[in-house]
Write an enzyme that holds these catalytic residues in place. Structure first.
Site, PDB file in Angstrom:
ATOM      1  N   SER A   1      39.338  34.939  45.873  1.00 25.15           N
ATOM      2  CA  SER A   1      40.235  34.448  44.824  1.00 25.15           C
ATOM      3  C   SER A   1      39.582  34.766  43.495  1.00 25.15           C
ATOM      4  O   SER A   1      38.376  34.975  43.410  1.00 25.15           O
ATOM      5  CB  SER A   1      40.472  32.939  44.960  1.00 25.15           C
ATOM      6  OG  SER A   1      39.259  32.224  44.811  1.00 25.15           O
ATOM      7  N   THR A   2      40.353  34.810  42.440  1.00 29.74           N
ATOM      8  CA  THR A   2      39.857  35.226  41.128  1.00 29.74           C
ATOM      9  C   THR A   2      38.676  34.373  40.676  1.00 29.74           C
ATOM     10  O   THR A   2      37.672  34.867  40.179  1.00 29.74           O
ATOM     11  CB  THR A   2      40.982  35.132  40.077  1.00 29.74           C
ATOM     12  OG1 THR A   2      42.090  35.885  40.558  1.00 29.74           O
ATOM     13  CG2 THR A   2      40.531  35.695  38.751  1.00 29.74           C
TER      14      THR A   2
END
Length: 497
Positions: free
Chosen positions: A6-7
């Protein structure tokens, strides 16, 4: 090989997909692999495209071994980790690059401990990010571009700045809604007018919707009040993976948790507060179009029973008579009314003569009949009734809970259904209580009576001494009158804003 990032994790830990793939390939010792990659997706939810494909392929016996960097790549939740592990190991071997575990009590304990730590870490990351955003808001920073009509977002300063073109449109909306005019009637009329004029919305759409206009009229940012940390959106990220009835709803936090951020204002507070009062009454004032028009439509209430009095045409000895009546013939009406009625011509004349006197002599504000104690007496009585009903519901629920905990309950399911029914009733009562309380809070200390009378008077005097049309009279009355109460002995009380 399954990889996910995930970012936030990529920025925080350098968990790049290339690094995960390289480590998994080294563990496999071969290039004969299938890559399942989920990029920029949270590990909080199971519904991820590549993970779903992996699960289907495992079930179809397409693959023999699944390699993953760490259990938290499968999921950030321990329960989901255990579900996925058990599902995969029924058909294939599951291997983790960072540590092995065996199907022994000790191995499972270690695996579950790692899963619990991963879940805890995710919760801490979320909490730290939320705390950081709150602190930033307390420093007077606007966290992101909220796309508020009338403002542009200065990314460098992290502040709102007035968009001059959009601000003029917002001012026009407030003017059309709060002042008498011949252009539009109500929120829907404003939306149609803006669309017909070719004025674009914030997203450059050609069509304005009444809800967008309503949101603009309700937004306190235009008087310099912008709040952050107002809404709790926890859990809403996964709504796109859930059924309609399972989705998490956005909830409003207690007001003491809101963080006010200063922003430039361009709407007068008096005009804004006037708009809020009109909004609360707009459904009653513009609820529908009757075949016959009535001068005081939506303003009259019976002092005896509290019902609103609507205009209607009645046949009396072969002659049609127009009257205001509190009788409700609608199926399911809570209060049928006490049967009081008064001729429209009679009441209209009394009210218009009084309003004319005010508009001709606005300095005589002290003669207005409104008193603080009587204002909104119906709403205050309704609030007392709701509080009484709430106490009854709470006592009833407590009795049922106590009864349910006793032994030898005859029909447990019936009691549970009754508890559910009482809970829904309590929720409905609380919602009504909030609306009425907001109405009562909103009218206290507004101090807009003089302003409205002066503006209406100026408009009236500008029309000269000619006879006014029906629509002009109606708009002038509505611009200063919030309610008219009539008793059975025809005593009339006029309440201004």
């Amino acid at each position: 090989m399954y990889t996910r990032v995930s970012t936030e994790e990529q920025a925080r830990s350098g968990y790049s997909l290339k690094e995960q793939l390289r480590a998994c390939r080294e563990k496999a010792g071969t290039n004969d692999v299938i890559e399942y990659v989920d990029e920029g997706l949270s590990g909080e939810f199971l519904d991820r495209p590549s993970l779903t494909k992996l699960r289907k392929d495992v079930l179809a016996d397409v693959i023999d071994v699944v390699i993953c960097l760490d259990p938290d790549r499968l999921s950030r939740k321990l329960m989901n980790q255990l579900i996925l592990s058990e599902e995969i190991e029924k058909k294939a071997q599951l291997i983790f690059v960072n540590g092995e575990y065996k199907r022994t009590p000790e191995g499972m304990l270690f695996y579950q401990m790692r899963g619990a730590i991963a879940e805890f870490e995710k919760a801490k990351i979320t909490e730290r990010m939320s705390r950081g955003r709150r602190e930033k808001a307390r420093q007077g920073k606007v966290l992101r571009d909220f796309q508020v009509y009338g403002y542009s977002y200065d990314k460098e300063q992290e502040q709102f700045k007035i968009n001059e073109y959009e601000a003029k449109v917002v001012k026009l909306i407030f003017e059309l809604f709060t002042n008498t005019n011949d252009l539009v009637k109500g929120i829907n009329g404003i939306a149609k007018y803006l669309s017909n004029q070719g004025i674009p919305t914030k997203r450059n759409a050609k069509q304005w919707h009444r809800q967008v206009v309503r949101q603009i009229l309700m937004n306190r940012i235009y008087i310099g009040e912008f709040y952050q940390n107002r809404w709790n959106t926890e859990g809403m990220l996964g709504n796109k993976y859930k059924q309609e009835d399972e989705r998490v709803k956005m909830k409003q936090r207690p007001k003491e948790e809101w963080i006010q951020v200063p922003c430039p204002a361009f709407i007068d507070k008096e005009q804004f507060e006037h708009a809020q009062i009109l909004l609360k009454q707009s459904r009653r004032r513009w609820s529908g179009i009757n075949k016959n028009e009535y001068l005081l439509s939506g303003l009259v209430r019976c002092s005896t029973c509290g019902n609103t009095m609507t205009g209607r045409r009645q046949k009396n000895w072969g002659t049609y008579v127009f009257e205001y009546s509190d009788v409700k013939n609608t199926a399911g009406a809570k209060h049928k009314g006490c049967g009081f009625r008064i001729k429209c011509e009679e009441l209209d004349q009394v009210i218009w003569n009084t309003i004319k006197e005010w508009l001709n002599h606005p300095e005589k504000l002290d003669e207005l009949s409104e008193s603080e104690d009587d204002s909104y007496s119906y709403e205050k009585a309704e609030l007392d009734r709701i509080n009484y009903e709430l106490s009854r519901v709470k006592n009833g629920r407590q009795r049922l809970i106590n009864f349910l905990m006793e032994e030898d309950v005859i029909d447990e399911q019936e009691i549970r259904e009754k508890l559910k029914e009482l809970k829904e009733k309590e929720l409905s009562l609380n919602n009504n209580k909030i609306k009425i309380q907001e109405l009562l809070d909103g009218v206290e200390g507004n101090g807009i009576k003089e302003v409205l009378i002066q503006k209406a008077s100026a408009h009236y005097l500008s029309l000269g001494s000619r006879d006014l049309e029906f629509g002009v009279k109606r708009d002038l009355i509505r611009s200063v009158v919030k309610e008219i109460k009539v008793s059975s002995d025809k005593k009339v009380e006029i309440y201004t804003f």
